[in-house]
Write a protein that holds these residues in place. Structure first.
Motif, PDB file in Angstrom:
ATOM      1  N   TRP A  81      63.780  49.134  44.213  1.00 39.42           N
ATOM      2  CA  TRP A  81      64.397  47.779  43.764  1.00 39.42           C
ATOM      3  C   TRP A  81      63.652  47.803  42.066  1.00 39.42           C
ATOM      4  N   THR A  82      64.190  46.777  41.238  1.00 35.78           N
ATOM      5  CA  THR A  82      63.639  46.568  39.994  1.00 35.78           C
ATOM      6  C   THR A  82      63.638  45.213  39.879  1.00 35.78           C
ATOM      7  N   ARG A  83      62.384  44.683  39.463  1.00 35.65           N
ATOM      8  CA  ARG A  83      62.057  43.235  39.222  1.00 35.65           C
ATOM      9  C   ARG A  83      61.681  43.012  37.818  1.00 35.65           C
ATOM     10  N   CYS A  84      62.319  42.037  36.977  1.00 35.56           N
ATOM     11  CA  CYS A  84      61.583  41.820  35.623  1.00 35.56           C
ATOM     12  C   CYS A  84      61.142  40.308  35.519  1.00 35.56           C
ATOM     13  N   TYR A 126      57.313  44.482  50.311  1.00 39.85           N
ATOM     14  CA  TYR A 126      56.914  45.852  49.637  1.00 39.85           C
ATOM     15  C   TYR A 126      55.484  45.763  49.165  1.00 39.85           C
ATOM     16  N   ARG A 127      54.602  46.097  49.777  1.00 45.41           N
ATOM     17  CA  ARG A 127      53.312  45.979  49.553  1.00 45.41           C
ATOM     18  C   ARG A 127      52.742  47.300  48.989  1.00 45.41           C
ATOM     19  N   PRO A 128      52.673  47.461  47.418  1.00 46.23           N
ATOM     20  CA  PRO A 128      52.481  48.708  46.873  1.00 46.23           C
ATOM     21  C   PRO A 128      50.939  49.049  47.159  1.00 46.23           C
ATOM     22  N   ASP A 129      50.861  50.541  47.299  1.00 45.24           N
ATOM     23  CA  ASP A 129      49.427  51.058  47.405  1.00 45.24           C
ATOM     24  C   ASP A 129      48.754  51.224  46.131  1.00 45.24           C
ATOM     25  N   LEU A 130      49.616  51.488  45.208  1.00 48.19           N
ATOM     26  CA  LEU A 130      48.916  51.806  43.681  1.00 48.19           C
ATOM     27  C   LEU A 130      50.121  51.682  42.730  1.00 48.19           C
ATOM     28  N   LEU A 131      49.508  51.294  41.390  1.00 46.40           N
ATOM     29  CA  LEU A 131      50.323  50.867  40.497  1.00 46.40           C
ATOM     30  C   LEU A 131      50.405  52.003  39.317  1.00 46.40           C
ATOM     31  N   GLN A 203      51.763  57.450  49.671  1.00 42.27           N
ATOM     32  CA  GLN A 203      51.580  56.118  49.133  1.00 42.27           C
ATOM     33  C   GLN A 203      52.780  55.356  48.629  1.00 42.27           C
ATOM     34  N   ARG A 204      53.134  54.158  48.519  1.00 41.21           N
ATOM     35  CA  ARG A 204      54.162  53.212  48.058  1.00 41.21           C
ATOM     36  C   ARG A 204      53.649  52.918  46.593  1.00 41.21           C
ATOM     37  N   VAL A 205      54.591  53.260  45.731  1.00 41.07           N
ATOM     38  CA  VAL A 205      54.287  53.255  44.155  1.00 41.07           C
ATOM     39  C   VAL A 205      54.941  51.983  43.427  1.00 41.07           C
ATOM     40  N   LEU A 206      54.321  51.164  42.716  1.00 36.78           N
ATOM     41  CA  LEU A 206      55.009  50.264  41.833  1.00 36.78           C
ATOM     42  C   LEU A 206      54.975  50.886  40.565  1.00 36.78           C
ATOM     43  N   LEU A 207      55.950  51.248  39.787  1.00 39.74           N
ATOM     44  CA  LEU A 207      55.996  51.740  38.568  1.00 39.74           C
ATOM     45  C   LEU A 207      56.068  50.593  37.763  1.00 39.74           C
ATOM     46  N   VAL A 208      55.365  50.597  36.464  1.00 38.60           N
ATOM     47  CA  VAL A 208      55.253  49.519  35.426  1.00 38.60           C
ATOM     48  C   VAL A 208      55.315  49.906  34.083  1.00 38.60           C
ATOM     49  N   ASP A 209      56.364  48.988  33.590  1.00 39.17           N
ATOM     50  CA  ASP A 209      56.795  49.375  32.200  1.00 39.17           C
ATOM     51  C   ASP A 209      56.962  48.197  31.390  1.00 39.17           C
ATOM     52  N   ASP A 210      57.204  48.396  29.988  1.00 36.31           N
ATOM     53  CA  ASP A 210      57.455  47.022  29.286  1.00 36.31           C
ATOM     54  C   ASP A 210      59.059  46.556  29.467  1.00 36.31           C
ATOM     55  N   ALA A 236      58.536  47.738  38.182  1.00 40.81           N
ATOM     56  CA  ALA A 236      58.313  46.135  37.614  1.00 40.81           C
ATOM     57  C   ALA A 236      58.242  46.318  36.335  1.00 40.81           C
ATOM     58  N   VAL A 237      59.076  45.415  35.481  1.00 37.04           N
ATOM     59  CA  VAL A 237      59.369  45.583  34.010  1.00 37.04           C
ATOM     60  C   VAL A 237      59.092  44.014  33.396  1.00 37.04           C
ATOM     61  N   LEU A 238      58.571  44.009  32.275  1.00 32.94           N
ATOM     62  CA  LEU A 238      58.520  42.670  31.756  1.00 32.94           C
ATOM     63  C   LEU A 238      59.821  42.169  31.146  1.00 32.94           C
ATOM     64  N   ALA A 239      60.331  43.093  30.738  1.00 37.09           N
ATOM     65  CA  ALA A 239      61.901  42.608  30.290  1.00 37.09           C
ATOM     66  C   ALA A 239      63.168  43.728  30.683  1.00 37.09           C
ATOM     67  N   ARG A 240      64.339  43.056  31.156  1.00 38.64           N
ATOM     68  CA  ARG A 240      65.501  44.043  31.234  1.00 38.64           C
ATOM     69  C   ARG A 240      66.540  43.693  29.955  1.00 38.64           C
ATOM     70  N   ALA A 241      66.583  44.720  29.524  1.00 39.92           N
ATOM     71  CA  ALA A 241      67.872  44.894  28.371  1.00 39.92           C
ATOM     72  C   ALA A 241      69.197  44.686  29.093  1.00 39.92           C
ATOM     73  N   ARG A 242      69.994  43.611  28.509  1.00 39.17           N
ATOM     74  CA  ARG A 242      71.400  43.382  28.965  1.00 39.17           C
ATOM     75  C   ARG A 242      72.035  44.334  28.623  1.00 39.17           C
ATOM     76  N   LEU A 243      72.124  45.777  28.983  1.00 41.62           N
ATOM     77  CA  LEU A 243      72.914  46.744  28.226  1.00 41.62           C
ATOM     78  C   LEU A 243      73.858  47.333  28.994  1.00 41.62           C
ATOM     79  N   GLN A 244      73.877  48.656  28.552  1.00 41.08           N
ATOM     80  CA  GLN A 244      74.930  49.666  29.115  1.00 41.08           C
ATOM     81  C   GLN A 244      74.299  50.196  30.567  1.00 41.08           C
TER      82      GLN A 244
END
Ligand SMILES: [Zn+2]
Ligand SMILES: [Zn+2]
Length: 247
Positions: A81-84, A126-131, A203-210, A236-244
């Motif tokens: 999944w992705t959350r912003c 979804y409890r991540p083990d590392l970020l 491990q369950r990973v949470l990938l983090v980006d802006d 997990a990202v701060l912002a999701r572009a409303r894009l293509q």
């Protein structure tokens, strides 16, 4: 005596420099604890329409239920999944720009706290083990001096008491800017760009980006993490572009 003096000095500083909203300069109410003023927070463009649960692509209809977008149906993403925090628009875009390009590194904590609050519900399941932050290539890091995604991952890690190792995922090949590239070109541009410095052990990973635009970078990072032994990856990202969508 020293601690007394320190407390006095801090009080004096607060009197002389009361906390202001870093985006608009409005005086912040003491005791509330928000790092941004209510007006800026209100203008953070939350993603409250229906969206794709895998890549958080927002749909134009204000109502309706979440469903997979065409890009995720065509090529299933390697992340669950992705959350912003919100859309890459309005004040949130301004905050991300300031954080990323204008040296506002102290935005890391307030933005991470807001993102953590946003993720609280989904983190129950979804409890991540590392970020892991999306890394910059060392040439880019030298030019920019800091990786905003790593600052964000570290703050989330501090908040949740989870490790956020900086060197586990590396960008081993410099890549061209993804802007203006089609979905296929983005994928080609990123192929083999990332590598792990050590194997993971389920491990369950949470990938983090802006910012997430097409999701091509997140896909490539997540694929690298899974190939290296991660059991699953969420984004997990701060912002999701409303894009293509990816083509
Ligand atoms: Zn403000
Ligand atoms: Zn999608």
């Amino acid at each position: 005596m020293l601690s007394f003096l320190r407390a006095e000095l801090r009080g004096l500083f607060e009197l002389l420099l009361p906390p202001c909203c870093p985006l608009c300069g409005t005086l912040l109410k003491s005791g509330v604890g928000d790092a941004f003023c209510p007006a800026c927070l209100d203008a953070f463009a939350p993603l409250d329409s229906a969206c794709c649960p895998r890549c958080a692509l927002p749909y134009p209809q204000p109502s309706g239920s979440d469903h997979l977008c065409e890009a995720c149906l065509r090529h299933e993403p390697p992340f669950v999944w992705t959350r912003c925090l919100g859309l890459y628009e309005a004040k949130l875009r301004e905050a991300v720009h300031a954080f990323k390009f204008h040296g506002k590194v102290h935005f890391d904590r307030p933005l991470a706290r807001l993102l953590a609050a946003r993720l609280e519900t989904v983190r129950q399941d979804y409890r991540p083990d590392l970020l892991i932050a999306v890394p910059l290539h060392r040439q880019r890091l030298r030019a920019r001096t800091y990786n905003q995604s790593l600052l964000l991952a570290r703050e989330l890690g501090r908040f949740w008491r989870l490790p956020a190792p900086a060197r586990l995922l590396r960008r081993v090949r410099p890549t061209h800017s993804q802007q203006g590239l089609s979905g296929d070109d983005r994928r080609r541009n990123l192929k083999g760009a990332f590598a792990l410095t050590q194997k993971l052990a389920g491990q369950r990973v949470l990938l983090v980006d802006d910012v997430l635009t097409t999701g091509a970078t997140a896909r490539e990072c997540a694929a690298t993490l899974l190939a290296g032994g991660a059991s699953s990856v969420a984004v997990a990202v701060l912002a999701r572009a409303r894009l293509q969508k990816l083509q």
